[in-house]
Enzyme design. Sequence first.
Site, PDB file in Angstrom:
ATOM      1  N   GLN A 292     -29.514  10.710  -1.924  1.00 53.03           N
ATOM      2  CA  GLN A 292     -30.455  11.769  -2.304  1.00 53.03           C
ATOM      3  C   GLN A 292     -31.845  11.491  -1.726  1.00 53.03           C
ATOM      4  O   GLN A 292     -32.512  12.396  -1.229  1.00 53.03           O
ATOM      5  CB  GLN A 292     -30.514  11.873  -3.837  1.00 53.03           C
TER       6      GLN A 292
ATOM      7  N   GLN B  17     -44.253   9.963  -6.755  1.00 53.59           N
ATOM      8  CA  GLN B  17     -43.819   9.327  -8.001  1.00 53.59           C
ATOM      9  C   GLN B  17     -42.327   9.525  -8.254  1.00 53.59           C
ATOM     10  O   GLN B  17     -41.671   8.638  -8.794  1.00 53.59           O
ATOM     11  CB  GLN B  17     -44.631   9.869  -9.185  1.00 53.59           C
TER      12      GLN B  17
ATOM     13  N   GLY C 228       0.701   1.230 -11.812  1.00 52.42           N
ATOM     14  CA  GLY C 228      -0.688   1.031 -11.427  1.00 52.42           C
ATOM     15  C   GLY C 228      -1.403   0.322 -12.556  1.00 52.42           C
ATOM     16  O   GLY C 228      -1.279  -0.902 -12.729  1.00 52.42           O
TER      17      GLY C 228
ATOM     18  N   GLU D 118      -8.569  -3.008  -8.794  1.00 54.48           N
ATOM     19  CA  GLU D 118      -8.688  -4.197  -9.667  1.00 54.48           C
ATOM     20  C   GLU D 118      -8.966  -3.759 -11.114  1.00 54.48           C
ATOM     21  O   GLU D 118      -9.716  -4.408 -11.840  1.00 54.48           O
ATOM     22  CB  GLU D 118      -9.820  -5.095  -9.155  1.00 54.48           C
TER      23      GLU D 118
ATOM     24  N   ILE E 258      -1.370  -2.098  -1.075  1.00 50.01           N
ATOM     25  CA  ILE E 258      -1.557  -3.552  -1.032  1.00 50.01           C
ATOM     26  C   ILE E 258      -2.600  -3.897   0.044  1.00 50.01           C
ATOM     27  O   ILE E 258      -2.373  -3.680   1.237  1.00 50.01           O
ATOM     28  CB  ILE E 258      -0.222  -4.282  -0.755  1.00 50.01           C
ATOM     29  N   THR E 259      -3.712  -4.450  -0.421  1.00 49.80           N
ATOM     30  CA  THR E 259      -4.824  -4.780   0.472  1.00 49.80           C
ATOM     31  C   THR E 259      -4.398  -5.811   1.514  1.00 49.80           C
ATOM     32  O   THR E 259      -3.794  -6.825   1.160  1.00 49.80           O
ATOM     33  CB  THR E 259      -6.010  -5.322  -0.351  1.00 49.80           C
TER      34      THR E 259
ATOM     35  N   GLU F  72       2.712  -0.805  -7.820  1.00 47.46           N
ATOM     36  CA  GLU F  72       3.829  -0.016  -7.279  1.00 47.46           C
ATOM     37  C   GLU F  72       3.516   1.455  -7.479  1.00 47.46           C
ATOM     38  O   GLU F  72       2.611   1.794  -8.257  1.00 47.46           O
ATOM     39  CB  GLU F  72       5.123  -0.375  -8.029  1.00 47.46           C
ATOM     40  N   PRO F  73       4.280   2.333  -6.811  1.00 42.43           N
ATOM     41  CA  PRO F  73       4.021   3.766  -7.000  1.00 42.43           C
ATOM     42  C   PRO F  73       4.027   4.153  -8.484  1.00 42.43           C
ATOM     43  O   PRO F  73       3.222   4.979  -8.920  1.00 42.43           O
ATOM     44  CB  PRO F  73       5.171   4.433  -6.247  1.00 42.43           C
TER      45      PRO F  73
END
Lengths: 378, 264
Positions: free
Chosen positions: A333, A276, A128, A360, A154-155, A124-125
Amino acid sequence: MIFDAKHEMIRKLAREFAENELEPIANDVDKTGVYPQDVWDKVARYGFTGITIPKEYGGMGGDFKALSIVCEEFCAKDVSASSLIMGNSLSGEPFQMFGTEEQKQKYLVPLAKGEKIASFGLTEPGAGCDAGSVSTTAVEDGDYYILNGRKTFITMAPFCDYVTIFAKTDLHSGTHGITAFIVESNWEGFSTGKPEEKMGIHGSQTSDIILENVRVPKSNILGKVGRGFNIAMSILDAGRVTVASQSLGAAKGALDEAVKYSKERVQFGRPISKFQNTQFTLADMATKVEAARQLVYSAADKLDHGQKVTTEAAMAKYFASEIANEVAYKSVQIHGGYGYMKDYAIERIYRDARILPIYEGTSEIQKLVISRSVLADK
Amino acid sequence: MKILVCAKQVPNTKNVTTDPVTGRINREGVESILNPDDANALEAALEIKDKDPENVHVTVISMGPDQAKEMLNECLAMGADDAILLSDRRFGGSDTWATSNAIAAGMAKVGDYDLILGGRQAIDGDTAQVGPQIAEKLGIPQVTYAEDIKIDGKTVTVKRQLEDGYEIIEVQMPCFITCVAELNTPRYMNVGGIIEAYDHPERITTWSFDDVDIKQEETGLKASPTNVFTSFAPAPKGAGVMLEGTDQEMVDQLMASLKEKHYI
């Protein structure tokens, strides 16, 4: 290693599928935020939606190692692709572990077959990392509970058919006052917010869920009243192994891109892989990817043997997600200016990887979990 | 309906190199795969089964060492019902004639087949002989190079690929059909199919030399009339030249090049 011939064959399948079906569309999905229906259909047809779900509920009856393998191979080509197989983890696990037979038939079976999409509504806001402080309420009303509140980040919420919602049934009992409910998205009072515009993993859509006087029948309580927090916590271990596998995939993908590019890119008259500095950087990346792989599959193997993996899952998730970012950084890089351009897959992987040490359970939460175990009285 | 599918485990020639001196394939580290044309044959069988899953039974048959079971598991994971592996040192070193004798003997033992499907050819030997030889030895009609197959009762209508066109051939079951890549796109394995295959190894039956009706003079190295004296990779042709520019510029370049070489 801990794999048998069956796992090697599953890896072969997942790799072929990812190369043929996911990699070619990964850039488009990054732009549109949507997987074509055809891909959803294929993911279901070939059994990826129900890997760890038991056969009697329409799944494949596979183990967590199989799931981790598929997750690694899919995410090596497209980090968002774990959303295609979410039914195996956060979406389906609550029903599988705590559902009644009726709930399993109604909600787990369609997930296993890839016919429905489910979400996991904990965050929720204001809740977390501190998941115990949810403020969504559920008030008893005859045979129903009336739910009010707002879930965030929410995924797959914009597409979900139902969601496990964690709500306070008792405002005064702290984490013991939280109950889990299965809420269908077409019920009155259920709505979702605008999909979030995210830095990466665009194929995995995220939004708020708003609950306004949603009437949920008591038959849709998952587990027991007041046990919601335990449900959330017991699912997190397996969920963290899945995100660790996703991170491993992202890291492998970033390494693969670096290796390929370093052999192709010629500067000062030879491929940069002949220098190298490049060789040592690649050696460093490959070593860390392999270390992450060992942690991930060791945790998955312990899950398969029914062992408690809270610490190992936290370690795997923490390490794999952090090195995914480190390896992606180094891969950009090695690519130089081209790595900053959207024409190269590494640009997408670099953005996608950034969520991994956050969702998660952030890396900081994982360290909290690990340190508790380290400092515990033995 | 009972369908037999011929399958062979072959080295993945996409990644294969040959030793320039001996002409032999460098097999070390080369993965083994289901022969691509055989995957098309299996897909054709599975598509027939998809239409009537209860009444169509697909059996894959192969000859090879024990490790060929890995490829047969792949076939089971794609959807075949069961598999037979002809495996015995006494089959070893067979050329196409001796191989087809052994496989035909295996099929004769199965007996009640309606349709046999196989790939056009294997990517390691490239002979395209084994399928037609099996059909001859079983005394059943054959159609090669199928790029489309339609079934109506016991009648099979095959679109047969030719270099410059095609033939439509109607044939009665039981018959043998060899398949080309244009026939279909083979499906992937299924996750549950893989788990099932490895959990039930009894779905692959292994038959030795003694299990089938065959004599030693019909199969194995000594029974093989073909001897490969040497194999070699043809020397690569010189790299081609791509002309670029407008039509006129390209024609000019081409003419200049032909004149330079005194062709015109």
